[in-house]
Structure formats: structure tokens, C-alpha cells
Write a protein that holds these residues in place. Sequence first.
Motif, PDB file in Angstrom:
ATOM      1  N   ARG A 173       0.812  -1.215   0.000  1.00  0.00           N
ATOM      2  CA  ARG A 173       0.000   0.000   0.000  1.00  0.00           C
ATOM      3  C   ARG A 173       0.847   1.268   0.000  1.00  0.00           C
ATOM      4  NH1 ARG A 173      -3.910  -0.537   4.971  1.00  0.00           N
ATOM      5  NH2 ARG A 173      -4.438   1.540   4.187  1.00  0.00           N
ATOM      6  N   ASN A 174       2.075   1.174   0.467  1.00  0.00           N
ATOM      7  CA  ASN A 174       2.926   2.354   0.580  1.00  0.00           C
ATOM      8  C   ASN A 174       4.158   2.166  -0.293  1.00  0.00           C
ATOM      9  OD1 ASN A 174       4.128   4.746   1.628  1.00  0.00           O
ATOM     10  ND2 ASN A 174       5.360   3.467   2.997  1.00  0.00           N
ATOM     11  N   HIS A 175       4.432   3.114  -1.193  1.00  0.00           N
ATOM     12  CA  HIS A 175       5.557   2.966  -2.100  1.00  0.00           C
ATOM     13  C   HIS A 175       6.818   3.669  -1.624  1.00  0.00           C
ATOM     14  CE1 HIS A 175       2.988   6.339  -3.535  1.00  0.00           C
ATOM     15  NE2 HIS A 175       4.137   6.971  -3.587  1.00  0.00           N
ATOM     16  N   GLY A 176       6.868   4.198  -0.411  1.00  0.00           N
ATOM     17  CA  GLY A 176       8.125   4.662   0.172  1.00  0.00           C
ATOM     18  C   GLY A 176       8.584   6.038  -0.243  1.00  0.00           C
ATOM     19  N   LEU A 177       7.683   6.900  -0.700  1.00  0.00           N
ATOM     20  CA  LEU A 177       8.073   8.250  -1.109  1.00  0.00           C
ATOM     21  C   LEU A 177       7.466   9.332  -0.231  1.00  0.00           C
ATOM     22  CD1 LEU A 177       7.806   7.972  -5.007  1.00  0.00           C
ATOM     23  CD2 LEU A 177       9.871   7.978  -3.617  1.00  0.00           C
ATOM     24  N   GLY A 178       6.687   8.937   0.772  1.00  0.00           N
ATOM     25  CA  GLY A 178       5.981   9.934   1.588  1.00  0.00           C
ATOM     26  C   GLY A 178       6.927  10.877   2.309  1.00  0.00           C
ATOM     27  N   LEU A 179       7.910  10.336   3.038  1.00  0.00           N
ATOM     28  CA  LEU A 179       8.820  11.192   3.790  1.00  0.00           C
ATOM     29  C   LEU A 179       9.785  11.931   2.863  1.00  0.00           C
ATOM     30  CD1 LEU A 179       9.621   9.032   6.954  1.00  0.00           C
ATOM     31  CD2 LEU A 179       7.921  10.841   6.649  1.00  0.00           C
ATOM     32  N   ALA A 180      10.118  11.332   1.717  1.00  0.00           N
ATOM     33  CA  ALA A 180      10.950  12.052   0.742  1.00  0.00           C
ATOM     34  C   ALA A 180      10.228  13.290   0.238  1.00  0.00           C
ATOM     35  CB  ALA A 180      11.316  11.127  -0.413  1.00  0.00           C
ATOM     36  N   ILE A 181       8.903  13.186   0.066  1.00  0.00           N
ATOM     37  CA  ILE A 181       8.114  14.346  -0.364  1.00  0.00           C
ATOM     38  C   ILE A 181       8.052  15.384   0.749  1.00  0.00           C
ATOM     39  CG2 ILE A 181       5.776  15.080  -0.952  1.00  0.00           C
ATOM     40  CD1 ILE A 181       5.485  12.489  -2.518  1.00  0.00           C
ATOM     41  N   VAL A 182       7.985  14.951   2.005  1.00  0.00           N
ATOM     42  CA  VAL A 182       8.023  15.892   3.130  1.00  0.00           C
ATOM     43  C   VAL A 182       9.330  16.677   3.111  1.00  0.00           C
ATOM     44  CG1 VAL A 182       8.085  16.078   5.648  1.00  0.00           C
ATOM     45  CG2 VAL A 182       6.463  14.509   4.556  1.00  0.00           C
ATOM     46  N   ALA A 183      10.451  15.987   2.875  1.00  0.00           N
ATOM     47  CA  ALA A 183      11.745  16.669   2.808  1.00  0.00           C
ATOM     48  C   ALA A 183      11.794  17.653   1.643  1.00  0.00           C
ATOM     49  CB  ALA A 183      12.873  15.641   2.686  1.00  0.00           C
ATOM     50  N   ALA A 184      11.204  17.254   0.501  1.00  0.00           N
ATOM     51  CA  ALA A 184      11.185  18.149  -0.659  1.00  0.00           C
ATOM     52  C   ALA A 184      10.358  19.400  -0.371  1.00  0.00           C
ATOM     53  CB  ALA A 184      10.635  17.402  -1.869  1.00  0.00           C
ATOM     54  N   ILE A 185       9.218  19.235   0.296  1.00  0.00           N
ATOM     55  CA  ILE A 185       8.380  20.394   0.635  1.00  0.00           C
ATOM     56  C   ILE A 185       9.114  21.316   1.602  1.00  0.00           C
ATOM     57  CG2 ILE A 185       6.254  21.064   1.828  1.00  0.00           C
ATOM     58  CD1 ILE A 185       4.968  18.540   0.665  1.00  0.00           C
ATOM     59  N   ALA A 186       9.860  20.727   2.544  1.00  0.00           N
ATOM     60  CA  ALA A 186      10.643  21.555   3.467  1.00  0.00           C
ATOM     61  C   ALA A 186      11.682  22.370   2.697  1.00  0.00           C
ATOM     62  CB  ALA A 186      11.315  20.672   4.520  1.00  0.00           C
ATOM     63  N   ARG A 187      12.383  21.735   1.738  1.00  0.00           N
ATOM     64  CA  ARG A 187      13.387  22.460   0.955  1.00  0.00           C
ATOM     65  C   ARG A 187      12.754  23.555   0.110  1.00  0.00           C
ATOM     66  NH1 ARG A 187      15.096  17.198  -0.162  1.00  0.00           N
ATOM     67  NH2 ARG A 187      14.364  17.399  -2.325  1.00  0.00           N
ATOM     68  N   MET A 188      11.569  23.290  -0.442  1.00  0.00           N
ATOM     69  CA  MET A 188      10.904  24.291  -1.272  1.00  0.00           C
ATOM     70  C   MET A 188      10.514  25.522  -0.459  1.00  0.00           C
ATOM     71  SD  MET A 188       8.558  21.691  -3.543  1.00  0.00           S
ATOM     72  CE  MET A 188       7.746  22.966  -4.516  1.00  0.00           C
ATOM     73  N   HIS A 189      10.381  25.374   0.857  1.00  0.00           N
ATOM     74  CA  HIS A 189      10.083  26.506   1.738  1.00  0.00           C
ATOM     75  C   HIS A 189      11.355  27.080   2.366  1.00  0.00           C
ATOM     76  CE1 HIS A 189       5.935  24.957   1.539  1.00  0.00           C
ATOM     77  NE2 HIS A 189       5.574  26.188   1.877  1.00  0.00           N
ATOM     78  N   GLY A 190      12.536  26.574   1.957  1.00  0.00           N
ATOM     79  CA  GLY A 190      13.772  27.037   2.568  1.00  0.00           C
ATOM     80  C   GLY A 190      13.998  26.464   3.943  1.00  0.00           C
ATOM     81  N   GLY A 191      13.350  25.346   4.263  1.00  0.00           N
ATOM     82  CA  GLY A 191      13.485  24.731   5.581  1.00  0.00           C
ATOM     83  C   GLY A 191      14.187  23.395   5.525  1.00  0.00           C
ATOM     84  N   TRP A 192      13.963  22.582   6.514  1.00  0.00           N
ATOM     85  CA  TRP A 192      14.633  21.292   6.631  1.00  0.00           C
ATOM     86  C   TRP A 192      13.760  20.345   7.456  1.00  0.00           C
ATOM     87  CZ3 TRP A 192      15.935  25.897   8.690  1.00  0.00           C
ATOM     88  CH2 TRP A 192      15.929  26.024  10.074  1.00  0.00           C
ATOM     89  N   THR A 193      14.155  19.095   7.541  1.00  0.00           N
ATOM     90  CA  THR A 193      13.385  18.078   8.254  1.00  0.00           C
ATOM     91  C   THR A 193      14.036  17.774   9.596  1.00  0.00           C
ATOM     92  OG1 THR A 193      14.627  16.351   7.099  1.00  0.00           O
ATOM     93  CG2 THR A 193      12.522  17.011   6.150  1.00  0.00           C
ATOM     94  N   VAL A 194      13.221  17.249  10.511  1.00  0.00           N
ATOM     95  CA  VAL A 194      13.705  16.827  11.827  1.00  0.00           C
ATOM     96  C   VAL A 194      13.103  15.462  12.133  1.00  0.00           C
ATOM     97  CG1 VAL A 194      14.106  19.126  12.756  1.00  0.00           C
ATOM     98  CG2 VAL A 194      11.838  18.125  12.909  1.00  0.00           C
ATOM     99  N   ALA A 195      13.870  14.647  12.841  1.00  0.00           N
ATOM    100  CA  ALA A 195      13.387  13.309  13.219  1.00  0.00           C
ATOM    101  C   ALA A 195      14.143  12.846  14.445  1.00  0.00           C
ATOM    102  CB  ALA A 195      13.577  12.328  12.067  1.00  0.00           C
ATOM    103  N   GLU A 196      13.418  12.222  15.364  1.00  0.00           N
ATOM    104  CA  GLU A 196      14.043  11.619  16.538  1.00  0.00           C
ATOM    105  C   GLU A 196      13.146  10.496  17.034  1.00  0.00           C
ATOM    106  OE1 GLU A 196      12.329  14.775  19.882  1.00  0.00           O
ATOM    107  OE2 GLU A 196      14.477  14.658  19.469  1.00  0.00           O
ATOM    108  N   SER A 197      13.777   9.516  17.645  1.00  0.00           N
ATOM    109  CA  SER A 197      13.019   8.365  18.150  1.00  0.00           C
ATOM    110  C   SER A 197      13.735   7.808  19.358  1.00  0.00           C
ATOM    111  CB  SER A 197      12.898   7.290  17.066  1.00  0.00           C
ATOM    112  OG  SER A 197      12.132   6.200  17.526  1.00  0.00           O
ATOM    113  N   SER A 198      13.007   7.753  20.496  1.00  0.00           N
ATOM    114  CA  SER A 198      13.569   7.208  21.728  1.00  0.00           C
ATOM    115  C   SER A 198      12.419   6.845  22.665  1.00  0.00           C
ATOM    116  CB  SER A 198      14.508   8.222  22.397  1.00  0.00           C
ATOM    117  OG  SER A 198      13.812   9.407  22.735  1.00  0.00           O
ATOM    118  N   ASP A 199      12.651   5.874  23.492  1.00  0.00           N
ATOM    119  CA  ASP A 199      11.667   5.448  24.496  1.00  0.00           C
ATOM    120  C   ASP A 199      10.308   5.177  23.855  1.00  0.00           C
ATOM    121  OD1 ASP A 199      13.635   5.768  26.428  1.00  0.00           O
ATOM    122  OD2 ASP A 199      13.086   7.863  26.778  1.00  0.00           O
ATOM    123  N   GLU A 200      10.317   4.487  22.693  1.00  0.00           N
ATOM    124  CA  GLU A 200       9.102   4.095  21.976  1.00  0.00           C
ATOM    125  C   GLU A 200       8.248   5.299  21.573  1.00  0.00           C
ATOM    126  OE1 GLU A 200       7.043   1.189  24.275  1.00  0.00           O
ATOM    127  OE2 GLU A 200       8.489  -0.394  23.808  1.00  0.00           O
TER     128      GLU A 200
END
Length: 468
Positions: A417-444
Motif C-alpha cells: 500500500r505504501n511505495h516509500g516516497l511519503g517522507l521524501a516528499i516531506v523533505a522536498a516540501i521543506a526544501r521548497m520553503h527554505g526549511g529542513w526536516t527533523v526526526a528523533e526516536s527514543s523510548d518508543e
Amino acid sequence: MRLQRTGSLGGRLARWLALLALAGLTLTCFGVYTVTALSFQDRQTDTLRQKQLQVSHFVEEVEGVDNSLLTHKLEDAMVGQPNVGVTLIDAGGRVLYANSAGRLLHSTSDGYVPDTGSSVATNRRTIEQTFEIKTAAIPIQVVLSLDASEDDRVLKRLARTLIAAALAGALVIAAGGFLLVQIGLRPVRKLSVQIQALEANTLHQQLDGSDQPDELVPLVGHVNGLLMRLRKAYEQLEAFNADVAHELFTPLSTLMGSTEVALRKVRDANTLRDVLGAHLEDLQRMSMIVQDMFFLSQADRGAEARRERVDSMADVARAVMDLHDAAIEEAGLQLQVDGDTTLAADVRLLQRAISNLIGNATRHARPKSTVVIKIHRQGDQVTLCVVNQGHTIPIQHIPHLFNRFYRVDVARAEAVRNHGLGLAIVAAIARMHGGWTVAESSDETTSIGLVVPDKAISSTSRLATEDC
């Protein structure tokens, strides 16, 4: 566009060295010539001054103008000095004494002047000094002359010698400079040979900077870093091509297989309708992949987002939440918004980014947990993050989450169901606004989002605190 060639670096450096050497030697030679000429002038002046004192002493010593005694003393004083002329003239204009150099003067109605009719006088440059000595008998006019021709010949020979030396020195320095430049450029030529040997399949080879001079060591380091980035980009491109082929191959294989099965025997309308419906789903999935790839291609070419004022980002997030009600309910989750702010951004692109983030969190959230859309402003930067409770993502996967077709766990990613481009598109939208992405994962707890500047700013001014 034709590139204008500037010629050989060695030739240019040699020419500049020659010009600088010629200028330096010319100044040096000019200084030597000037000092020598001034020394000659000082010596000539000193000679005339000494003769003036000597003649004055002899005339004052001989009482009453005794020509024989005065002549004897002056002849003795002039021995060995043929270039010095002495002429004594009384008040009536009569020559009392004149040595060989002084006889070049003759009497005219205007006084005593150099005898220009003499062949000897025309080849001489004479320095004259006239003074008067008052004796007890009569005043005596003394004319001293100094032949400076020999000094002039010495200066001319010195000038010719210095000019020849300056030209020869400039040529020697130019030749030596050219040779030294060629020797000094050997490391550059060696480095050029190494770079020319690089190809797409040899980007893993690093340039050898072990025997390079200190000035080229930073360049070698920068080129090696560039080669590493190129190799990584090339590998990502190859992997991307393989992923695209795989993502498109699966639905195409399904379409061809089901079509072949459907054509093997006669089917009723309902069966064909079911087959066509399944085909439509696969075609829609392929269409989404193509559309997403086209969008990412535009973003990679530097497309920029439009800016319009959004009064409430929370309202934008709630509008996107309504589209995910069915998926949220099916997954047994709850969805809420935390925070609000205004923002100048492209609303449609932000809605798409939030939708992708919600979809990603829905697939990985623990059942009966709450997915939170956090909206936070810090200065002129707005952070949009979607936080979900679930499995902790290993830290080695965090830097790759926004890569195309990247999946931490294929089994969890629901690849069908998911072709693996969702987060890549989020990063592209961030760049188009002159921004960037953030991600962190800890303690579930996993938080993934993007930072959007409220106005166009450089990404180098990112704040140190980017946590959601």
C-alpha cells in the motif's frame, strides 16, 4: 560557450618574473649610475676647490707679482694633473700665466672664453670656475678649468655595462623562473593525471596526497570529500533506479498476470469488472508513483513554494485530519493537534506534508495510542511534527528516513500500500520553503516533521534546538 584560454601558467609566471626582475635590476642599475655620477661631481668640485685654495696661496705668497717665481710654483703644483687648467689675468686683460689646459682660452672683446676653434676643445667638456684675488699690487682674475671628458667616458661605459647586465639578469631570472615553475607544477600535473583517471566506476579511489606540497593538501582533501559525495550520490541513484524499477515492476507483473488469467477463458461481466477494478488499483498506484517522482524532480530542480498568509496552522492540520478519519479509526488510534501559529507558506504543500506524516505515523503507531500533531514556533521558524507511540527506530536509520523508497522494516511498512516516497516528499516540501526536516526516536516515541521559516532565510541560520 567557448572558454577563453589564458595560456601556460609556467609561461605567465616566467614573463612576470622577467618583468619584475628587469624592473628591479633597472632600479638598482639606475641607483648605481646615479651614485657614481654624483661621486664624480663631488670629486670634480673638490678638485676645483683645492686648486682655488692652492692658487690663492701661491699668488698671495709671491709679493708684488713675480711672474717667474709664481710660474715656477704653479708649474710644480700642476705636475701630474693635465686635466686642470689655470689662467691668471691682470686688470688690463693680460694673461699672466696659463698652463697647457688653460691656453685653450683666448682673448676676445667680451673676455676670455673657451677656444671652440680648437679640435681639442670640441671633444672636451670643461668645468670652469672664475674668482678674483686682490693683491697689494693689482687684482688678479683666476680662471680654473677642469676637463670632465674622461669621467663622462667612464659614465657612458658604466651605463652600457649596467644596461647589458640588467637585460642579461632578467633573461637568466626568467629562464630560471620558468624552470622552477615547471618543477613546482609537477605535483599539480600528477594530481591532474589522477583526476583524469577517475570514472563513474572508480569514484571510490581517493587521490594520493602523500607527496603533495602543503598548499595542495587542502585541495586534495576537498576533492576526496567531493568524490565521496559523488560516489554516495551515484550509489543512491543506482539504488533509486532499482527501487523505481521494482516499484513499477510489481504492479505491472500483477496486471499482466491477471490479464493473462482473465483471457484464458470466457468470463462473465461481474468477473471482468472485478479484474478491471483490481487493475485500476494497480494503475492508480503506478500513477501515484509517477506523480510523486515528477514532484520530487521539480523540487530537485530548485522549485520554490508560493507564500500566502495562513492565519491558523491548527485549522490546516484539522482539515487534513478529517481526510484520515477512516484510517485512524481502523487503526484504533486517536488524533489531536497541539499548538497553533500563523505562517506564510504554501497551504497545499503543507497539507500534503502533514498528510504524509499522519499516514506514516498511522502505520507505525501502537493501537489505542494518540497521534499528536505538534505546532511550535521559535522566532521566525515554525516546526510541524507528528508524534506517535510505537517501536523505537534504531538510530542508524534516522539519517535515512527521508531517502526515497527507504524502509526501516519492509514487513511493517506495508509495501503493497505504501511505495516509500511519503517522507521524501516531506523533505522536498521543506526544501521548497527554505526549511529542513527533523526526526528523533527514543523510548518508543517517534517524532518526525519539518521546520519552515516564516520568511525566506538561509538554512545556515538554523537554531540549535530543533526538537518538537
